[in-house]
Design an enzyme around this catalytic site. Structure first.
Site, PDB file in Angstrom:
ATOM      1  N   HIS A  17      22.611  37.463  39.423  1.00 37.39           N
ATOM      2  CA  HIS A  17      22.114  37.101  38.087  1.00 37.39           C
ATOM      3  C   HIS A  17      21.027  36.053  38.267  1.00 37.39           C
ATOM      4  O   HIS A  17      21.310  34.849  38.363  1.00 37.39           O
ATOM      5  CB  HIS A  17      23.275  36.584  37.226  1.00 37.39           C
ATOM      6  N   HIS A 197      23.301  41.066  29.382  1.00 39.62           N
ATOM      7  CA  HIS A 197      23.810  39.745  29.034  1.00 39.62           C
ATOM      8  C   HIS A 197      24.673  39.919  27.781  1.00 39.62           C
ATOM      9  O   HIS A 197      24.243  40.552  26.801  1.00 39.62           O
ATOM     10  CB  HIS A 197      22.666  38.800  28.670  1.00 39.62           C
ATOM     11  N   GLU A 200      27.317  35.101  26.144  1.00 34.26           N
ATOM     12  CA  GLU A 200      26.796  33.789  26.581  1.00 34.26           C
ATOM     13  C   GLU A 200      26.824  32.861  25.360  1.00 34.26           C
ATOM     14  O   GLU A 200      27.564  31.880  25.344  1.00 34.26           O
ATOM     15  CB  GLU A 200      25.369  33.951  27.131  1.00 34.26           C
ATOM     16  N   ASP A 279      18.540  30.739  36.040  1.00 35.21           N
ATOM     17  CA  ASP A 279      17.143  30.261  36.015  1.00 35.21           C
ATOM     18  C   ASP A 279      17.090  28.933  36.761  1.00 35.21           C
ATOM     19  O   ASP A 279      16.957  27.858  36.141  1.00 35.21           O
ATOM     20  CB  ASP A 279      16.685  30.068  34.558  1.00 35.21           C
TER      21      ASP A 279
END
Ligand code: ADE
Ligand code: ZN
Length: 346
Positions: A17, A197, A200, A279
């Site tokens: 991911h 996704h 989340e 990220d």
């Protein structure tokens, strides 16, 4: 005793991911902006980094899309990807499954070809020079409409041999998986592996929809699935992997602190969890940092950490032969760590 960071560093692992645009470090963003004659909306590296304080996913996405605006030429995508691969290699990542947000670039007039050729050039070099294998996943931006995603899928078709899967990212709230039913059906028919996704910021119902409507084989994040016990039972029974991202969850206020992160509970519930960085340039850590931070906060033992590394290979899109090879490498690393612990391998 090997220290925790040393233990994590020695384990081979996969990362499943990872948004390539989310690996754009401020220094590289400024260097690329300068050579492209562009200005970032922040005056300096330090001020850009200081802006990395987010109270939710959307606040992060606003900065993330602004920074991605410096990426113009194929070589920009190459440099971005290569920088990530070097970092991943240093973290003992042996295999990476990488998302890219084509629409972020094509919407600015960048050719799909420039994006994919730059990324793939670096991925090929990563394989040849670092021994790091990879797979590429095209993510549809869920804040845009399905027609845009369908156009993007069509643009991806000539690169069918380089893109293994399709995913779904960007602002989750108000953008349920069912919005993308048709494009996912087409992508599956064309042989792309579907992931999404879900859970989340969105509810457990979005995880359910990703499974039932999009037919995904893996859920990215999945935290909020824990609100629905029947869904948890099904995820565990079907062995659906969850690609969990602890430091991302902390930075985007999905969890209040890492001590309340659900990873340990997920393991106890028999869920097929993996640890990833999402990220890393924005969230303060690459994949090993995620393992170490969450293990420290939740008191995970070495056995849990090895299980997470093993899961990372097992949940990958690699074939069984490659998985078996990587399981073997992991077993060798664990044996060597055990030997150094009992003093027989100084
Ligand atoms: N795009 C990049 N990072 C993301 C995340 N954590 N959630 C949704 N979309 C993203
Ligand atoms: Zn993500």
């Amino acid at each position: 005793m090997t220290d925790l960071a040393g233990f994590v560093a020695k384990l081979p692992k996969a990362e499943l991911h990872l948004h390539i645009e989310g690996t754009l470090e401020p220094e590289l963003a400024f260097a690329i902006a300068e050579r492209n004659g562009l200005a970032l909306p922040y005056p300096s590296v330090d001020e850009l980094r200081a802006a990395y304080r987010f109270s939710n996913l959307q606040e992060f996405l606003d900065v993330y899309y602004a920074c991605a605006g410096v990426l113009i030429e194929s070589r920009d995508f190459y440099d971005l990807t290569w920088a990530y691969l070097e970092r991943a290699h240093a973290d003992n990542v042996r295999h990476a499954e990488i998302f890219f947000d084509a629409q972020t670039h094509t919407a600015r007039g960048i050719e799909f070809a420039a994006v994919i050729e730059g990324i793939c050039g670096a991925l090929d070099d990563g394989r040849d020079k670092l021994g790091l294998t990879s797979r590429l996943i095209l993510c549809f931006l869920r804040h845009l409409d399905e027609a845009d995603a369908l156009e993007t899928l069509a643009a991806a078709m000539p690169y069918r041999d380089r893109i293994v899967g399709v995913g779904l990212d960007s602002g989750e709230r108000g953008n349920p998986p069912r919005k993308f039913e048709k494009v996912f059906r087409r992508a599956r028919e064309a042989g792309f592996v579907p992931v999404a996704h879900a859970g989340e910021e969105g509810p457990a119902a979005y995880v359910r929809e990703a499974l039932d409507v999009l037919d995904v084989v893996r859920i990215d994040h999945g935290n909020n699935a824990l609100d629905d016990p029947d869904l948890v039972t099904e995820l565990a029974r079907r062995g659906i992997p969850l690609t969990v991202c602890p430091l991302s969850n902390l930075k985007l206020c999905v969890v209040e602190d890492l001590a309340s992160h659900p990873l340990k509970r997920m393991l106890e519930l028999g869920l097929f969890v993996t640890v990833n960085s999402d990220d890393p340039a924005y969230f303060g850590g690459y994949v090993n940092d995620n393992y170490v931070a969450v293990a420290e906060a939740l008191g995970l033992g070495e056995g849990d950490i090895v299980k997470l590394a093993r899961n990372s290979f097992d949940a990958s899109l690699l074939d069984e032969v490659d998985k078996a090879r990587l399981f073997g490498e992991l077993a060798v690393a664990v044996t060597s760590l055990e030997r150094s612990d009992d003093g027989s391998n100084p």
